[in-house]
Design a protein around this motif. Structure first.
Motif, short mmCIF file in Angstrom:
data_model
loop_
_atom_site.label_atom_id
_atom_site.label_comp_id
_atom_site.label_asym_id
_atom_site.label_seq_id
_atom_site.Cartn_x
_atom_site.Cartn_y
_atom_site.Cartn_z
N VAL A 10 21.62 29.92 32.12
CA VAL A 10 21.47 30.91 31.05
C VAL A 10 20.69 30.33 29.88
N MET A 11 21.07 29.11 29.45
CA MET A 11 20.37 28.50 28.32
C MET A 11 18.92 28.20 28.66
N GLY A 12 18.69 27.81 29.91
CA GLY A 12 17.32 27.54 30.32
C GLY A 12 16.46 28.79 30.22
N LEU A 13 17.04 29.92 30.67
CA LEU A 13 16.31 31.19 30.60
C LEU A 13 16.06 31.60 29.16
N LEU A 14 17.09 31.40 28.29
CA LEU A 14 16.93 31.76 26.89
C LEU A 14 15.85 30.95 26.21
N LEU A 15 15.88 29.64 26.43
CA LEU A 15 14.88 28.78 25.79
C LEU A 15 13.49 29.05 26.34
N THR A 16 13.44 29.32 27.63
CA THR A 16 12.14 29.64 28.22
C THR A 16 11.59 30.92 27.62
N ALA A 17 12.50 31.90 27.39
CA ALA A 17 12.06 33.16 26.82
C ALA A 17 11.53 32.98 25.40
N CYS A 18 12.10 31.96 24.70
CA CYS A 18 11.65 31.71 23.33
C CYS A 18 10.34 30.97 23.26
N GLY A 67 18.00 27.72 15.93
CA GLY A 67 19.28 27.29 16.48
C GLY A 67 20.38 27.57 15.48
N SER A 68 21.60 27.10 15.79
CA SER A 68 22.75 27.36 14.92
C SER A 68 23.62 26.12 14.84
N TRP A 69 24.04 25.77 13.62
CA TRP A 69 24.94 24.63 13.44
C TRP A 69 26.26 24.86 14.18
N ASP A 70 26.69 26.11 14.30
CA ASP A 70 28.00 26.40 14.88
C ASP A 70 28.10 26.00 16.35
N SER A 71 26.99 26.01 17.05
CA SER A 71 27.05 25.79 18.50
C SER A 71 26.08 24.73 18.99
N VAL A 72 25.49 23.96 18.07
CA VAL A 72 24.36 23.12 18.47
C VAL A 72 24.75 22.04 19.49
N HIS A 73 25.90 21.42 19.36
CA HIS A 73 26.24 20.33 20.29
C HIS A 73 26.32 20.83 21.72
N ASP A 74 27.09 21.87 21.95
CA ASP A 74 27.24 22.40 23.31
C ASP A 74 25.92 22.98 23.82
N GLN A 75 25.18 23.63 22.92
CA GLN A 75 23.91 24.21 23.34
C GLN A 75 22.92 23.13 23.76
N LEU A 76 22.86 22.05 22.99
CA LEU A 76 21.95 20.96 23.34
C LEU A 76 22.38 20.29 24.64
N LEU A 77 23.67 20.06 24.79
CA LEU A 77 24.15 19.42 26.02
C LEU A 77 23.76 20.25 27.24
N THR A 78 23.94 21.55 27.13
CA THR A 78 23.57 22.44 28.23
C THR A 78 22.07 22.41 28.50
N SER A 79 21.28 22.42 27.45
CA SER A 79 19.83 22.42 27.64
C SER A 79 19.33 21.08 28.17
N PHE A 80 19.96 19.98 27.76
CA PHE A 80 19.59 18.68 28.31
C PHE A 80 19.89 18.64 29.81
N GLU A 81 21.07 19.06 30.16
CA GLU A 81 21.45 19.00 31.58
C GLU A 81 20.65 19.97 32.42
N GLY A 82 20.19 21.05 31.80
CA GLY A 82 19.39 22.02 32.53
C GLY A 82 17.91 21.72 32.52
N GLY A 83 17.50 20.63 31.84
CA GLY A 83 16.09 20.26 31.78
C GLY A 83 15.25 21.18 30.93
#
Length: 425
Positions: A10-18, A67-83
């Motif tokens: 999901v995060m990969g698709l979101l970042l790709t869309a951005c 991005g958002s301070w509220d969710s940045v750690h989990d969001q980054l972890l997900t995006s790192f793992e998803g490439g």
């Protein structure tokens, strides 16, 4: 694992869309810059600088991603793992340790120009140094200060502290008591998240909490120097009645209505809260910035600066570092600092006259910049778990009076070392 895989997708698709195509087919590079700016002035400053870069770098386009301070750690972890991590990452230094040690961030030592490395003091670089490498560029920081009702303090006749002649912690406690009475409090401590505030302010008394041995292993201690700040808060609430118990569970913004309403004489807050006060204070309300109390180490306090990092997986690390260098030119660093109502780390930017005005007490905060040090927990692996599972509930119970100092020490040390040990095998 299935949940993590779905999140990554999901995060990969979101970042790709951005983002747009990286331009490899026509030779143009596109870098994604994920910013956590949230105040409108700060968002505007960041977007303007991106536009200015793009106007003079047609072959290296930077795309702004919010991005958002509220969710940045989990969001980054997900995006790192998803490439799918952004090329340029805005974060805070106390969030970088696991990403740096995990190999997700590029080591910046050879990528950054000498101009930038020499402009930012070593004490600031230490906040983003993990092991032998630098994994973020610290660029914005803020001291914790006392925001005070200026009229109340003036009428009371108490000595007004300055950066050159601050209150001691003992004097602060005495004055808070003197300012209290008839349903009003000398101080309101907003300690919904009590750990970083306590540890960072404790550097002024020589407190360290975390100690690294010769073998590199980190353990928790709670010595006499570590007790001063938490004992002051506890006694103001539970012994003196000079601090409101109801604010212990509040965030900083939650205390402002009571502050404006004349319920609290002082509120310890981050320097950037001045913006909210300027925007929200009733007409005619008089306020001022005072330095936090000083201990054996003077006005020293810990900070976790905002940082800019480069993803290890970015194929354009050199260009990403060049954009960071542009973003942090002294005049641009000042713009970012003014937009966030914070202090720049750069020595040249700190000289800017706009940061030395008496209006909104910029000068008081700037005078504290040289006293800011790396927060005690910066490089401690396992700190997030220690903070969430051990320290936060322990401090909350101690400040409310539910447990005593001995029980606080036992939990922080015994339970804390069990947590840290799992990260150091």
């Amino acid at each position: 694992m299935r949940t993590r895989w779905i999140l990554a997708l999901v995060m990969g698709l979101l970042l790709t869309a951005c983002s747009s195509d990286d331009g490899s087919s026509d030779g143009r590079i596109t870098l994604r810059f994920q910013s956590l700016a949230w105040q409108q002035e700060s968002v505007d400053a960041n977007k303007e600088l991106v536009e200015e870069w793009n106007a003079v770098h047609p072959d290296v386009k930077v795309e702004y991603v919010q991005g958002s301070w509220d969710s940045v750690h989990d969001q980054l972890l997900t995006s790192f793992e998803g490439g799918e991590a952004p090329d340029i990452i805005h974060d805070a230094s106390d969030d970088l340790a696991d990403f740096a040690y995990g190999g997700y961030l590029a080591e910046l030592g050879e990528l950054l120009p000498e101009r930038l490395k020499s402009d930012i003091p070593q004490r600031s670089w230490e906040t983003a140094t993990f092991g032998d490498g630098i994994y973020g560029v610290p660029f914005l920081q803020e001291p914790r200060v006392l925001i005070a009702n200026a009229k109340w303090l003036k009428e009371s006749g108490v000595r007004i502290p300055t950066p050159e002649n601050p209150w001691t912690w003992e004097e602060f406690r005495s004055i808070a008591k003197e300012l209290s009475g008839e349903g009003k409090y000398g101080v309101a401590w907003p300690l919904k998240e009590p750990v970083s505030a306590t540890l960072n302010l404790s550097l002024s008394t020589g407190g360290q909490m975390f100690h690294r041995g010769a073998d590199g292993r980190v353990t928790v201690r709670f010595d006499a120097a570590d007790e001063v700040v938490p004992r002051t808060v506890h006694d103001e609430v539970n012994t003196d009645g000079s601090a409101s118990s109801t604010t212990l569970g509040m965030g900083g913004s939650d205390t402002l209505p009571g502050f404006f309403g004349g319920k609290y004489a002082m509120v310890p807050l981050g320097f950037s809260y001045r913006q909210q006060i300027v925007q929200q204070a009733p007409k005619g309300f008089e306020w001022q910035v005072l330095p936090a109390p000083a201990g054996a180490e003077g006005l020293t306090q810990g900070v976790s600066p905002q940082t800019l990092s480069v993803a290890e997986d970015s194929p354009h690390k050199k260009e990403a570092a060049e954009f960071i260098d542009f973003l942090l030119q002294p005049k641009n660093m000042v713009r970012l600092a003014l937009g966030d109502w914070m202090l720049p780390t750069g020595t040249e930017a700190l000289k800017d006259p706009a940061l030395h005005t008496t209006k909104d007490d910029w000068a008081t905060g700037t005078a504290l910049a040289a006293q800011l040090r790396s927060a005690p927990a910066q490089s401690v692996r396992g700190y997030p778990e220690w903070k969430d599972k051990v320290a936060t509930p322990a401090f909350q119970e101690y400040y409310s009076g539910a447990i005593d100092l001995d029980e606080l020490r036992k939990r922080l040390v015994e339970d804390g070392n069990l947590v840290l040990a799992r990260y150091q095998r």
